[in-house]
Design an enzyme around this catalytic site. Structure first.
Site: not given
Lengths: 256, 196
Positions: B78, B174, B176
């Site tokens: 990001c 992202h 994650e």
């Protein structure tokens, strides 16, 4: 293409997911972590949790549940209920939530939206609102507070605009009239707000069939929609809803 | 050891949990010395480019991060991807790390496209890789350059959603928070860097 999000909503009470009959006759639906994993694996694009008794019991939100969900699922989730300050927001975000949702708190103290957006970025600050039909309001809908119990005299559209100006990065429009009916989302106020603000709008309340999602995305221009009862009961799966959306030509994430 | 660089740009909890799910205990650090000796470096970030650059400078991390990005397995996420580029238009403009050529610009105001770009969007690779959806949240986007390996489109703009250069991989989305697809990318990062 940016896809339309389907967001299962779980009402949490004392560490368990309960049926969303607020404050009375709650039915136990299961463990929030297990349910989150099931929904995440089953195609949920995001999750939302409301600690439904935290405010009434005047206690902070259950952080243990937030952390356990964050460790177990790797999709974004929002948490609301029992948030009274920027410090509470911080606890929830540091525990692993992507977003915090405020509703009555923002009505009583609108500056919380500004403070939250300054500290965490507006993408973390969700405004939940519960509009009810009222023809006397300029937009035809009045904001209620405290779990529908209090009429505020505020115009729903006016409040949405003001909240975004202050710092709200997303608005969940939960229609009091449609909530629990399973007869479909309230399209008119969802559309009015979706067209009036420059942040994503999430439709909430009234979903009962996969077709309701197609309608709210095509006719009310919602960016996302909340699902609860119809998947909690096992009557439908997220994939059932998404297949229906996909066949209607709505951009949908199917690979999960 | 995998170091996750903490420079006050956002919350690292989800990054930690995602690596933990893959059996990798990461070390969250603001220390240039720890970054310098890490086998792998994860460079996340959410927020504004200008304050991120100020924080990197005041923590003395600029050289350590540049060196890691050029020489070791490195994952930017990001804002951590954006500031690898040369310059960002955010907050009146700021020079960034310059590891990847190109500039980061705000999404244009286009009717019907809300900013930030938030949600799951597809990343199209330039090889045989199929396009997959990942979770994005951002208001600025990076130019396409010679190192771009993934492209995403929003508000009429095609932008870099993934870059690879040497042992560096960086993504606008992202991983994650991108479910199975995201964990797959993190796993690939760990495995490539283990075998390298």
């Amino acid at each position: 293409m940016l896809t339309k999000r389907i967001i299962p909503c779980m009402d949490v009470m004392r560490g368990r997911v309960t049926k969303g009959v607020r404050f009375a006759n709650n039915i136990d639906l299961g463990d929030p972590v297990e349910m989150s994993v099931g929904y995440s694996d089953g195609g949920a694009d995001e999750l939302v949790f409301y600690d439904i008794t935290a405010s009434a019991e005047k206690r902070p939100i259950d952080i243990g549940v937030v952390g356990a969900v964050a460790a177990a699922v790797h999709i974004p989730f929002a948490v609301g209920g029992g948030i009274a300050s920027v410090a509470d927001m911080e606890r929830v975000i540091l525990a692993g939530a992507e977003k915090v949702s405020v509703n009555s708190l923002a009505i009583e103290n609108p500056e919380i939206l500004k403070e939250g957006a300054q500290v965490f970025g507006r993408q973390c600050i969700v405004l939940g609102m519960d509009p009810v039909r009222n023809e006397k309001m300029p937009c035809g809908y009045e904001i209620t507070a405290r779990g529908f119990r209090v009429r505020t005299g505020m115009d729903a559209l006016e409040w949405a605009r003001r909240a975004v100006d202050l710092g709200a990065g997303e608005i969940v429009v939960n229609s009091v009239d449609a909530d629990g009916t399973r007869e479909g989302f309230e399209l008119e106020i969802t559309r009015k707000i979706a067209h009036a603000v420059g942040v994503p709008v999430v439709a909430s309340g009234g979903a009962g069939r996969p077709g309701h999602f197609v309608t709210v995305f095509l006719e009310a221009d919602a960016d996302a929609a909340i699902v609860a009862g119809m998947v909690h009961t096992g009557e439908y799966t997220i994939t059932d809803i998404k297949r229906f959306m996909q066949s209607a030509g709505i951009p949908t994430r199917m690979d999960y | 050891m995998t170091a996750v660089v903490d420079y006050g740009a956002g919350n690292l909890t989800s990054v930690k949990y995602a690596f933990a799910a893959l059996g990798e205990a990461v070390e969250v650090t603001s220390s240039p010395a720890v970054v310098a000796r890490a086998e792998r470096v994860v460079f996340p970030g959410v927020g504004a480019a200008k304050s991120a650059m100020e924080n990197l400078k005041s923590l003395g991390l600029v050289d350590a991060v540049r060196e890691a990005a050029a020489t070791r397995p490195f994952l930017g996420i990001c804002l951590g991807m954006q500031i690898l580029f040369e310059r960002s238009d955010e907050d009146g403009g700021v020079d960034t790390l310059g590891v990847i050529p190109g500039r980061v610009r705000r999404f244009p105001d286009v009717e019907g496209f809300k900013v930030p770009h938030m949600g799951w969007n597809s990343v199209t690779g330039n090889g045989e890789r199929e396009s997959r959806e990942y979770y994005f949240v951002h208001s600025y986007c990076a130019d396409i350059c010679e190192f771009t390996t993934g492209v995403t489109e929003y508000a009429g703009v095609k932008f870099t959603s993934e870059v690879r250069k040497g042992r560096l991989v960086a993504c606008q989305f992202h991983p994650e928070k991108s479910g199975r697809a995201g964990l797959g990318l993190l796993k690939e990062f760990l495995e490539c860097s283990r075998s390298a």
